[in-house]
Design a protein around this motif. Structure first.
Motif, PDB file in Angstrom:
ATOM      1  N   UNK A  44      38.807  30.182  43.329  1.00 27.36           N
ATOM      2  CA  UNK A  44      39.971  29.497  43.893  1.00 27.36           C
ATOM      3  C   UNK A  44      41.193  30.412  43.890  1.00 27.36           C
ATOM      4  N   UNK A  45      41.352  31.183  42.816  1.00 27.53           N
ATOM      5  CA  UNK A  45      42.467  32.129  42.747  1.00 27.53           C
ATOM      6  C   UNK A  45      42.329  33.204  43.822  1.00 27.53           C
ATOM      7  N   UNK A  46      41.099  33.668  44.061  1.00 30.46           N
ATOM      8  CA  UNK A  46      40.878  34.668  45.113  1.00 30.46           C
ATOM      9  C   UNK A  46      41.278  34.119  46.478  1.00 30.46           C
ATOM     10  N   UNK A  47      40.967  32.861  46.723  1.00 30.96           N
ATOM     11  CA  UNK A  47      41.368  32.238  47.994  1.00 30.96           C
ATOM     12  C   UNK A  47      42.893  32.102  48.077  1.00 30.96           C
ATOM     13  N   UNK A  48      43.523  31.762  46.953  1.00 31.34           N
ATOM     14  CA  UNK A  48      44.984  31.654  46.927  1.00 31.34           C
ATOM     15  C   UNK A  48      45.633  33.006  47.181  1.00 31.34           C
ATOM     16  N   UNK A  49      45.025  34.070  46.627  1.00 27.95           N
ATOM     17  CA  UNK A  49      45.559  35.411  46.845  1.00 27.95           C
ATOM     18  C   UNK A  49      45.454  35.807  48.313  1.00 27.95           C
ATOM     19  N   UNK A  54      48.307  36.542  53.504  1.00 24.30           N
ATOM     20  CA  UNK A  54      48.635  36.138  54.870  1.00 24.30           C
ATOM     21  C   UNK A  54      50.120  35.796  54.989  1.00 24.30           C
ATOM     22  N   UNK A  55      50.679  35.122  53.982  1.00 20.92           N
ATOM     23  CA  UNK A  55      52.097  34.783  54.003  1.00 20.92           C
ATOM     24  C   UNK A  55      52.969  36.024  54.020  1.00 20.92           C
ATOM     25  N   UNK A  73      57.509  37.118  47.805  1.00 22.80           N
ATOM     26  CA  UNK A  73      56.112  36.997  48.224  1.00 22.80           C
ATOM     27  C   UNK A  73      55.250  38.052  47.540  1.00 22.80           C
ATOM     28  N   UNK A  74      55.791  39.263  47.460  1.00 21.31           N
ATOM     29  CA  UNK A  74      55.055  40.330  46.789  1.00 21.31           C
ATOM     30  C   UNK A  74      54.883  40.026  45.299  1.00 21.31           C
ATOM     31  N   UNK A  75      55.921  39.422  44.701  1.00 20.25           N
ATOM     32  CA  UNK A  75      55.834  39.045  43.288  1.00 20.25           C
ATOM     33  C   UNK A  75      54.738  38.024  43.046  1.00 20.25           C
ATOM     34  N   UNK A  76      54.644  37.051  43.953  1.00 25.64           N
ATOM     35  CA  UNK A  76      53.575  36.051  43.821  1.00 25.64           C
ATOM     36  C   UNK A  76      52.206  36.698  43.999  1.00 25.64           C
ATOM     37  N   UNK A  77      52.119  37.664  44.911  1.00 24.95           N
ATOM     38  CA  UNK A  77      50.846  38.355  45.139  1.00 24.95           C
ATOM     39  C   UNK A  77      50.400  39.126  43.895  1.00 24.95           C
ATOM     40  N   UNK A  78      51.371  39.772  43.249  1.00 23.80           N
ATOM     41  CA  UNK A  78      51.046  40.522  42.027  1.00 23.80           C
ATOM     42  C   UNK A  78      50.584  39.574  40.925  1.00 23.80           C
ATOM     43  N   UNK A  79      51.266  38.443  40.790  1.00 29.05           N
ATOM     44  CA  UNK A  79      50.884  37.454  39.775  1.00 29.05           C
ATOM     45  C   UNK A  79      49.469  36.946  40.008  1.00 29.05           C
ATOM     46  N   UNK A  80      49.171  36.630  41.259  1.00 31.49           N
ATOM     47  CA  UNK A  80      47.831  36.145  41.577  1.00 31.49           C
ATOM     48  C   UNK A  80      46.776  37.218  41.324  1.00 31.49           C
ATOM     49  N   UNK A  81      47.125  38.468  41.584  1.00 29.30           N
ATOM     50  CA  UNK A  81      46.178  39.553  41.334  1.00 29.30           C
ATOM     51  C   UNK A  81      45.848  39.655  39.846  1.00 29.30           C
ATOM     52  N   UNK A  82      46.863  39.514  38.999  1.00 30.16           N
ATOM     53  CA  UNK A  82      46.629  39.561  37.556  1.00 30.16           C
ATOM     54  C   UNK A  82      45.819  38.348  37.092  1.00 30.16           C
ATOM     55  N   UNK A  83      46.138  37.180  37.637  1.00 31.80           N
ATOM     56  CA  UNK A  83      45.379  35.976  37.273  1.00 31.80           C
ATOM     57  C   UNK A  83      43.914  36.134  37.684  1.00 31.80           C
ATOM     58  N   UNK A  84      43.709  36.701  38.865  1.00 33.22           N
ATOM     59  CA  UNK A  84      42.333  36.933  39.325  1.00 33.22           C
ATOM     60  C   UNK A  84      41.614  37.899  38.404  1.00 33.22           C
ATOM     61  N   UNK A  85      42.301  38.962  37.978  1.00 36.77           N
ATOM     62  CA  UNK A  85      41.679  39.947  37.101  1.00 36.77           C
ATOM     63  C   UNK A  85      41.297  39.321  35.760  1.00 36.77           C
ATOM     64  N   UNK A  86      42.218  38.563  35.174  1.00 34.90           N
ATOM     65  CA  UNK A  86      41.934  37.903  33.898  1.00 34.90           C
ATOM     66  C   UNK A  86      40.795  36.903  34.062  1.00 34.90           C
ATOM     67  N   UNK A  87      40.836  36.148  35.160  1.00 29.78           N
ATOM     68  CA  UNK A  87      39.768  35.176  35.409  1.00 29.78           C
ATOM     69  C   UNK A  87      38.419  35.843  35.599  1.00 29.78           C
ATOM     70  N   UNK A  88      38.409  36.997  36.266  1.00 30.72           N
ATOM     71  CA  UNK A  88      37.156  37.713  36.476  1.00 30.72           C
ATOM     72  C   UNK A  88      36.563  38.185  35.156  1.00 30.72           C
ATOM     73  N   UNK A 202      41.899  41.072  51.513  1.00 34.14           N
ATOM     74  CA  UNK A 202      41.941  39.909  50.628  1.00 34.14           C
ATOM     75  C   UNK A 202      41.112  38.754  51.174  1.00 34.14           C
ATOM     76  N   UNK A 203      41.168  38.568  52.485  1.00 34.54           N
ATOM     77  CA  UNK A 203      40.401  37.481  53.102  1.00 34.54           C
ATOM     78  C   UNK A 203      38.898  37.720  52.970  1.00 34.54           C
ATOM     79  N   UNK A 204      38.481  38.959  53.242  1.00 32.00           N
ATOM     80  CA  UNK A 204      37.062  39.304  53.105  1.00 32.00           C
ATOM     81  C   UNK A 204      36.621  39.166  51.647  1.00 32.00           C
ATOM     82  N   UNK A 205      37.458  39.672  50.727  1.00 27.46           N
ATOM     83  CA  UNK A 205      37.131  39.582  49.310  1.00 27.46           C
ATOM     84  C   UNK A 205      37.027  38.146  48.835  1.00 27.46           C
ATOM     85  N   UNK A 206      37.943  37.289  49.313  1.00 27.04           N
ATOM     86  CA  UNK A 206      37.910  35.887  48.918  1.00 27.04           C
ATOM     87  C   UNK A 206      36.644  35.195  49.430  1.00 27.04           C
TER      88      UNK A 206
END
Length: 235
Positions: A44-49, A54-55, A73-88, A202-206
């Motif tokens: 779900x985080x990957x899809x959000x990223x 896209x935004x 927007x870039x700040x949110x992207x970085x946050x989501x990237x870290x959340x994705x990494x921790x989740x992974x 990001x879309x392909x990865x998600x």
């Protein structure tokens, strides 16, 4: 005439009930549920990223967009990237916990030797280069040994076909990591084309992450169902 008695006759063809002292395998349902939840959240985080990418791409193409909006927007992207990494990392650790139990159970219900020892359940993920292949070997042998169609004794796991779901899970996992890595490399650019490339990666990865998640959730559930209530043939 046959004399009737009060004792019911036993059907000679009915299967005999297993003795009470026969050890029965019990899958790690709690570990599977924990891993499944973390894997689903990570997908779900990957899809959000991807949506955030896209935004950002839409903002950089908009002449009326302000610089502050793009920074946010870039700040949110970085946050989501870290959340994705921790989740992974967390979901991989949870999956390895379940896999360790599943591997032990599969060795109890099927005496056929696995290609890798029990220590590789964890170690396979940390050997550079070989971690692109060894985890799939461990999971493949667990899948094969857990399959009720495989004889408990005298089988050769190398001769047993691997389920398509194992290949789908591992292939989608590796490709999703590749797509995410490409996105990270391209994220340093400031041109509109760079933002578009990041969004595409990001879309392909998600999408691949969702495929891998669905495959591994099915894989874990199927292995647990195969192992449930099975009689152990080895200690």
């Amino acid at each position: 005439m046959t004399e009737m008695t009060g004792v019911a006759r036993t059907d000679d063809h009915a299967p005999a009930a297993p003795p009470d002292d026969v050890p029965i395998v019990r899958p790690a349902h709690t570990a599977r549920c924990t891993a499944s939840g973390l894997i689903a959240v990570t997908a779900l985080v990957a899809c959000s990223a991807a949506w955030q990418a896209w935004g950002s791409y839409a903002l950089v193409r908009d002449p009326a967009a302000e610089a502050a909006q793009l920074v946010a927007a870039n700040g949110r992207a970085v946050t989501l990237a870290w959340v994705w990494l921790v989740g992974s990392v967390a979901s991989t650790a949870a999956f390895a916990t379940w896999l360790r139990r599943a591997r032990a159970n599969s060795a109890r219900i099927c005496a056929a030797p696995h290609r890798l020892g029990p220590g590789w359940v964890v170690g396979a993920w940390f050997v550079p280069g070989l971690n692109l292949w060894l985890p799939a070997v461990v999971v493949s042998d667990v899948w094969r040994a857990s399959n009720p169609d495989v004889p408990p004794r005298g089988a050769d796991l190398r001769a047993v076909p691997t389920g398509w779901v194992v290949g789908l899970w591992w292939g989608a996992s590796l490709l999703s990591l590749l797509a995410e890595a490409v996105g990270v490399v391209l994220a340093g650019g400031h041109a509109v084309a760079a933002f578009g490339a990041v969004y595409a990666a990001a879309a392909v990865g998600a999408g691949l992450t969702v495929v891998a998640a669905a495959a591994v959730l099915y894989l874990m559930r199927r292995v647990d169902r195969w192992q449930t209530g099975r009689e152990a043939v080895t200690a």
